[in-house]
Design an enzyme around this catalytic site. Structure first.
Site, PDB file in Angstrom:
ATOM      1  CD  GLU A 171      -3.887  -2.737  -0.455  1.00 35.59           C
ATOM      2  OE1 GLU A 171      -3.685  -1.614   0.039  1.00 35.59           O
ATOM      3  OE2 GLU A 171      -4.200  -3.726   0.226  1.00 35.59           O
ATOM      4  CG  HIS A 216       1.415  -7.246   1.388  1.00 30.03           C
ATOM      5  ND1 HIS A 216       0.760  -8.447   1.208  1.00 30.03           N
ATOM      6  CD2 HIS A 216       0.534  -6.445   2.019  1.00 30.03           C
ATOM      7  CE1 HIS A 216      -0.457  -8.358   1.706  1.00 30.03           C
ATOM      8  NE2 HIS A 216      -0.628  -7.148   2.207  1.00 30.03           N
TER       9      HIS A 216
END
Lengths: 435, 435
Positions: free
Chosen positions: B49, B272
């Site tokens: 990402e 995360h």
């Protein structure tokens, strides 16, 4: 097949030109192809342009006793068109779709809808693991002004990458198909030099076929000779390539191609000629050393650099097209806003008549919307093209860097193929920043 | 790194959640990540990402002295979001784009635009060739009614295929990334059982991190705990997996994860948690035999069969959607023809007034066109989805057949991994037709 030190392997490849209802005599030609294959009983059959799965299933039924193992590769809108039949059990199949493959709006060329790819099947020939590849690259419609050249170069790049990375466990490697590349085209040199694949036409001990091994010939009744111009007699774009390994050496005993007509039949199997190669595999007891030289490595650097230039040209065009799409989209939006402003006048100044004829007003609105949607889709598409080209260029830059690095520290008789291993077993340049 | 029989390798993985202007504190978080990486000097850093190439380039500049080698994987509209930094020279990079990755019209989920893929880089660690993979699979938005499940299963299938086929020359294999799969999810079992990859969390000698190794935790301020429901504390979906080879054995010495906050900083690195594994590589002088058993093989047959069922469910849905698109398109066309017929009445019977109000007439026309274009695009898209699902299902059928074949003739202590080699060195069933 007898289990001995020497094994014969017969490989067949044909671009079937199998577009239902569009290709001439399609059904009859498939029947002829089926007859040929069940009569000849090649070990491995690799077909391209089998666009309809029904035709594949029909062939599969026909060949169930001679070629009990088969695989049909699916991708894209229509399919990849690729099929393989084998006398030896297929253990595994894997497909890699090329990241670039023409343009969806070039519907008359149709390549985009075909979902071009390279398919791999793994099969066992006696004790040997054979990695067998079939592919079909983007067609060349105009050699002088070939707008698809960067796409085809990227496809050749991805083909060699896929082949190189997936074949390290193989005892022998076979690649066949319609590469849409002449023998000395950039993509072809890139593929052969990087992978070490050998061309059955140049390597064969015995050849029976058309002059210069051409596979798209002017004498074929399905071919318009004008399309072959400036190559009057035809071109060689279909190949059977192969290489052995430390465990197996391969020689091409014979190669034959059809010659534009089939005895006792009114027309040939396809618009392409079929190739049939007989390979002799010899199991080796000793692993031979690498036969790559410094010259080969330098040649590879030149070819990858040339490919990178070609990709950069494509990138420039794709970026320009994307910019044009964006600019046209903005103009469409401006026009729409202008129209809405004009439409708003009678609402704001009540009593004033609508200055626009209604029909023109709606027509213009529809036009603006159409422009907006089309340019939006084109923008998305070109962005994907730009990313794919940039990705390929990045990988090529990395490859050139790594090759040059190897070239600098190249000892004599160092094997080239395992690029992953440095010459002296050390990280060659652990702290030098890359380009 | 000292050149000895035992080598330490530190691997880092993080989903950076780096959507410029949309992800909270994006710039500051990248600065924090850069600091962490240049301080910790991991051997290999695998990020997901990193949606903007500018952010990648910014990190690259920052890490130029600690991690001189890097690669950014490009694909799709926005990019794959995947980047890798390394202290060891990267020799080769290759990208495989998954054939299925959500739907372009689900723009709020955004996965389709991301061009999800698995990237591979090949690097040398001393004398060892390391094949390092980074990936990011399609997100799971609703566990109870997960319409993307077939897509994720196909991605896991293609991931294991890519990994298995491209790693046969590797001395060690590392895969890290956001798999969007729980530890016991089908895709995860498929991946681990087929490839033999080991999970650093379950294998580690020492663990420091959140309970159960969760990497998406309720305590993270960027997470909405409701979205984790019914998993109150969080879920484990980020992994560092590894395996050795005949030349190298690997042990995971320690694994640590961040715990939702960073000392001296107001917020964590990402939504995360970051993973950091310390692997110990031991060069082997003897090649160990295969440790696969008949039970493993049977388990694999079950898992592939389960995956095949899931793909069939997806295929059924995709075919239904394609049928709906076609039917709606036909209705749009019928409506357009009807409208044209009504419009033709005054032309045919001169003097009759147009029975339709003009505005309604044009509006209806636009509507018909919009329906036709939309359904056409959807039809094309669903056809590609159907082809991709069929392709995966075919490959799975082939795999189950081949595995069952091996299971029937399975001798004790036969290595599983080289599926390409038959147990007795003979074509196991040269003339038996496949399913």
């Amino acid at each position: 097949m007898a289990e001995s030190n020497t094994t014969r392997l017969r490989v067949f490849s044909l671009n079937c030109w199998g577009i239902r209802y569009l290709s001439k005599h399609c059904r009859q030609r498939y029947a002829m192809i089926g007859e040929l294959l069940s009569r000849e009983e090649h070990d491995i059959v690799l077909l391209q342009e089998v666009w309809s799965e029904k035709d594949f299933l029909c062939l599969k039924r026909k060949l169930s006793s001679t070629h009990p193992h088969s695989h049909y590769f699916k991708s894209g809108v229509i399919g990849s068109g690729m099929a393989t039949f084998s006398r030896h059990r297929i253990h595994d199949a894997f497909l890699y779709r090329y990241s670039l493959n023409g343009y969806p709006y070039m519907a008359h060329h149709g390549d985009w809808f075909g979902g071009k790819a390279v398919g791999m099947v793994i099969l066992n020939i006696g004790r040997l693991a054979a990695h067998v590849y079939v592919t079909h690259l983007h067609a060349e419609y105009c050699r002088e002004k070939d707008s698809y050249l960067p796409h085809r170069v990227v496809q050749a790049w991805e083909l060699q990458q896929f082949l190189r990375h997936t074949s390290s466990g193989a005892d022998l490697v076979i690649l066949a198909g319609d590469l849409n590349l002449h023998p000395q085209d950039l993509g072809n040199r890139l593929l052969r030099t990087y992978t070490g694949l050998r061309d059955s036409y140049t390597e064969t001990a015995k050849f029976d076929g058309c002059e210069d091994g051409i596979t798209l010939i002017a004498d074929n009744p399905f071919i318009n000779p004008k399309e072959l111009c400036p190559f009057e007699k035809g071109i060689r774009i279909d190949y059977i390539l192969y290489k052995g390994s430390g465990r197996v050496s391969i020689q091409c005993e014979s190669l034959s191609t059809t010659k534009g007509s089939v005895p006792d039949h009114p027309f040939p199997y396809s618009d392409h000629e079929a190739l049939s190669a007989e390979l002799q595999l010899q199991t080796l007891t000793q692993q031979p050393g690498g036969d790559e030289t410094r010259g080969k490595l330098a040649e590879l650097v030149d070819i990858v650099t040339e490919a990178r230039t070609e990709v950069k040209v494509g990138l420039y065009c794709a970026e320009k097209m994307r910019y044009t799409a964006a600019r046209t989209g903005v103009m469409g939006l401006a026009l729409l806003l202008l129209e809405l402003a004009i439409a708003a006048v009678p609402w704001l100044a009540l009593g004033t008549d609508q200055p626009f004829p209604r029909a023109t007003f709606y027509l213009l609105g529809v036009l603006c919307f159409a422009i907006l949607i089309t340019t939006f889709l084109l923008y998305i598409f070109y962005t994907m093209e730009v990313k794919a080209l940039q990705g390929a260029e990045d990988q090529m830059r990395l490859a050139v860097g790594s090759l040059q690095e190897r070239l600098r520290g190249f000892p004599l008789a160092q094997p080239l193929n395992p690029l992953c291993r440095p010459p002296d077993g050390q990280d060659p340049c652990p702290l030098e920043p890359e380009e």
